[in-house]
Design an enzyme around this catalytic site. Sequence first.
Site, PDB file in Angstrom:
ATOM      1  N   GLY A 338       9.393  38.806 -28.210  1.00  0.00           N
ATOM      2  CA  GLY A 338       9.820  39.399 -27.528  1.00  0.00           C
ATOM      3  C   GLY A 338       9.664  38.856 -26.356  1.00  0.00           C
ATOM      4  O   GLY A 338       8.804  39.474 -25.303  1.00  0.00           O
ATOM      5  N   THR A 339      10.538  37.750 -25.677  1.00  0.00           N
ATOM      6  CA  THR A 339      10.193  37.677 -24.197  1.00  0.00           C
ATOM      7  C   THR A 339      12.084  38.136 -23.405  1.00  0.00           C
ATOM      8  O   THR A 339      12.654  38.085 -24.100  1.00  0.00           O
ATOM      9  CB  THR A 339       9.860  36.197 -24.317  1.00  0.00           C
ATOM     10  OG1 THR A 339      10.720  35.403 -25.430  1.00  0.00           O
ATOM     11  CG2 THR A 339       8.409  36.248 -24.659  1.00  0.00           C
ATOM     12  N   THR A 340      11.694  37.918 -22.121  1.00  0.00           N
ATOM     13  CA  THR A 340      12.923  37.938 -21.845  1.00  0.00           C
ATOM     14  C   THR A 340      12.795  36.842 -20.533  1.00  0.00           C
ATOM     15  O   THR A 340      11.213  36.480 -19.762  1.00  0.00           O
ATOM     16  CB  THR A 340      13.390  39.313 -20.909  1.00  0.00           C
ATOM     17  OG1 THR A 340      14.890  38.738 -20.917  1.00  0.00           O
ATOM     18  CG2 THR A 340      12.538  39.688 -19.608  1.00  0.00           C
ATOM     19  N   GLY A 418      13.211  32.838 -23.367  1.00  0.00           N
ATOM     20  CA  GLY A 418      12.687  33.854 -24.627  1.00  0.00           C
ATOM     21  C   GLY A 418      12.681  33.224 -25.302  1.00  0.00           C
ATOM     22  O   GLY A 418      13.387  32.170 -25.670  1.00  0.00           O
TER      23      GLY A 418
END
Length: 519
Positions: A338-340, A418
Amino acid sequence: MMSGAVSAGHPETAQAASTILKEGGNAFDAVLAGMAAACVCEPVLCSMGGGGFLMAKPESEEPRVLDFFAQTPLRHPDSTTSNFFPVLCDFGAVQQEFHIGMASMATPGLARGMFEVNKLLGRMPLGQILEPAIILAKEGTALHRLQAYIFQVVEPIYMGSKDSRAIFESKANPGNLADEGDIVANPRFADFLDALIHEGDDLFYRGEIAARVAEDCRTHGGALTRADFEGFKLEQRRPLSLRYAEAEIYTNPPPSTGGLLIAFALSILRGSGALGVPFGSFAHLSALARAMALTNEARIESQLEEVHAEEAAAVLLSEEMVDTYRRRIAPYPRSRRGTTHISVVDSSGNAASLTLSNGEGCGYVVPNTGMMMNNMLGEEDINPYGFHNWPPNTRMSSMMAPSLIVDSAGRITALGSGGSNRIRTAILQVLINLLDFDMPVEDAVSSPRIHYERGLLNVEPGFPDSTVVDLSQDHEDIKRWDELNLFFGGVHAVRSDVRGGGFDGAGDPRRGGVSIVMS
């Protein structure tokens, strides 16, 4: 007012950043405002209990990388008492196991990064920068579709404790996690941000936060101690740079691997003669797919995850290896988390590309802060030595690859993504779209993508059917997706034309992307 452009994964994240630009802050002030807002409106993807990387290009200066990603603890947890357990998260078509609990926490770096970036590169006081996020946390924001979907995937984590349920449980439907349209507020996080403004990062790394986390780890099976917090430092690094298509590309250097793999793929494409062909043609997609496959092979051959990444870089980007793989990708008659991200550019010539992660969150909310800690030590993808076998007191590697392009026309493009292991292929394709196909930013981001890994070629819709049929002659295992999907990353990009004074930007529709341009 500062003009510029912002791209991010949520409307409120982008709005917070643009508000600071309008109030006279620079790109670095704006990206910090967006980061703090993302902790409220993108809570699974971003938290003050996580970490990240900022690719920064100050006006008239060379780019630099500010690394405030997570650090492994000084000691391993006691295997007999460690609080570390799996949860099964449901993605619909597949289920995936993640590990959470107190022993899954690495030393967080985001708060230290926020203070250091503000001190080194900002022009506005932190109290003003954090105001949009504080208001957002107090008043709440409606959960939009993508965030609601992510919540449903990780429901066992966010409904697993009383403290977490107090923040993320639906007020309209008690007993269930917040869903699309539900208002999610976090007033304790607002108070926590206000306390950081007044007490500084000592509150986090030497004071009450470090003490409370360390004590809870001691009594409930975690690994972090006060010494882990006190010893955490932001690292400044020289970016990995590569000349490609008359532009200079800057990306995340070792010890992270994402930028290195992007650079390798570009290196073998650069001299292959496989591009300079129409977008979506067989020659284009075949070259991309083989570049991805060969990058995967080179990743293994160079032992990228098993030796120090600095040493692996020398092997992976050596002329001998690049030439070997370039020859193998040359066209020939054909008869394999999980990335942004937030990007900001401003009218002073500053550019900021910031990628953030909290893993999935470990389930533990630091009391009275509204902040869930990371589960980086429970992320299989970035624990190549196996769980609880990580080297102590070591900055963790990541696929995150915030990047910049400085092209021959004087334009600066900030971008990143992401998408776990798809980060590198998403950024690679947007770079090629911009530089080889000369696409506008919006087209470069929204055009269909492919991703090749472990023998499977994933193909988004939008390419000619005849091309996909031709690809099937080389790839037995092809998955054709019905729509653009967050599986293929989420590239948020902005561009400034220093000479012409214009701005452009695009948020990736695959991940709820939003772009705001202020001329």
